[in-house]
Enzyme design. Sequence first.
Site, PDB file in Angstrom:
ATOM      1  N   TYR A  43       3.971   4.394  10.224  1.00 55.14           N
ATOM      2  CA  TYR A  43       3.924   4.690   8.822  1.00 55.14           C
ATOM      3  C   TYR A  43       4.860   4.423   7.835  1.00 55.14           C
ATOM      4  CZ  TYR A  43      -0.544   6.546  10.252  1.00 55.14           C
ATOM      5  OH  TYR A  43      -1.854   6.513  10.699  1.00 55.14           O
TER       6      TYR A  43
ATOM      7  N   ASN B   8      -9.078   5.768   1.641  1.00 60.22           N
ATOM      8  CA  ASN B   8      -7.289   5.014   1.740  1.00 60.22           C
ATOM      9  C   ASN B   8      -6.345   6.162   1.381  1.00 60.22           C
ATOM     10  OD1 ASN B   8      -8.991   2.511   1.438  1.00 60.22           O
ATOM     11  ND2 ASN B   8      -8.762   2.413  -0.605  1.00 60.22           N
ATOM     12  N   VAL B   9      -5.423   5.657   2.157  1.00 59.83           N
ATOM     13  CA  VAL B   9      -4.156   6.731   1.922  1.00 59.83           C
ATOM     14  C   VAL B   9      -3.328   6.141   1.138  1.00 59.83           C
ATOM     15  CG1 VAL B   9      -4.505   7.599   4.587  1.00 59.83           C
ATOM     16  CG2 VAL B   9      -3.070   5.435   4.182  1.00 59.83           C
TER      17      VAL B   9
ATOM     18  N   HIS C 154      -8.696  10.899   3.983  1.00 62.80           N
ATOM     19  CA  HIS C 154      -7.776  10.688   5.295  1.00 62.80           C
ATOM     20  C   HIS C 154      -6.482  10.878   5.113  1.00 62.80           C
ATOM     21  CE1 HIS C 154     -11.605   7.854   6.530  1.00 62.80           C
ATOM     22  NE2 HIS C 154     -11.762   9.140   6.659  1.00 62.80           N
TER      23      HIS C 154
ATOM     24  N   THR D 211     -16.360  -0.683   1.512  1.00 66.17           N
ATOM     25  CA  THR D 211     -16.195  -0.038   2.737  1.00 66.17           C
ATOM     26  C   THR D 211     -17.252  -0.361   3.655  1.00 66.17           C
ATOM     27  OG1 THR D 211     -16.459   2.108   4.064  1.00 66.17           O
ATOM     28  CG2 THR D 211     -17.530   2.052   1.605  1.00 66.17           C
TER      29      THR D 211
END
Length: 233
Positions: A53, A87-88, A104, A176
Amino acid sequence: MKKLVVSTGAGISAESGLSTYRDAGGLWDNYPVMQVASADGFRRDPALIHRFYNERREQLVNCKPNAAHYGLKELEKNFDVRIITQNVDDLHERAGSSYVLHLHGELMKVRSMTHPERVYDVRDVTGGGLETSLDTRDRYGDPVRPHIVFFQESVPNFAPAAELAEEADIFVVIGTSLVVYPAASLISYVRRGVPIYYIDPHPADTGNLPVTIIREKATTGVQKLAEMLLDGK
């Protein structure tokens, strides 16, 4: 003002240069998903998760919102726009969208491992940097983890997302594959008779649902959507 609820996936951010996860050449081709994005993976090798990350944040800060993100912000002039995103990334926020619900998690945030309700901007716990590690602590001395919903974990924001879908006067799906659950089921919460639009160059099968397909990438698709919605006002 009509409530326009928009569900976005990786396709809207791909045009900003962010790697998608599931497409050919995506992140899951290079990283075993259960190693870097699952609860079991985090228990087995948390240091690897932190590194993964950290790399995602470094990529994100070098990307910018694209015309699709800005187009959704522009629609706020005529609609009550509510965005639900898988989406993050923070590209919707950086484009100026007023309401964004992350299903998420959020890449630029971390949370306490002992008090998960304590969520922080990553820079607040790193002294301005983007990288976390096993040694990173919050202000209380607690270790932190990415504020990401891993596979094998529940999706805390699904209930408010489903409520938004039920309230929609217009519902839009962008970029998506409609295979990631529970996010893919949001379309089934839309009230009968509410117009549904689906923007994707390779749309998934929507069965018998009365969906208007816009077979375009997000940037051009949102422009077409805006034209269709504003012509109908």
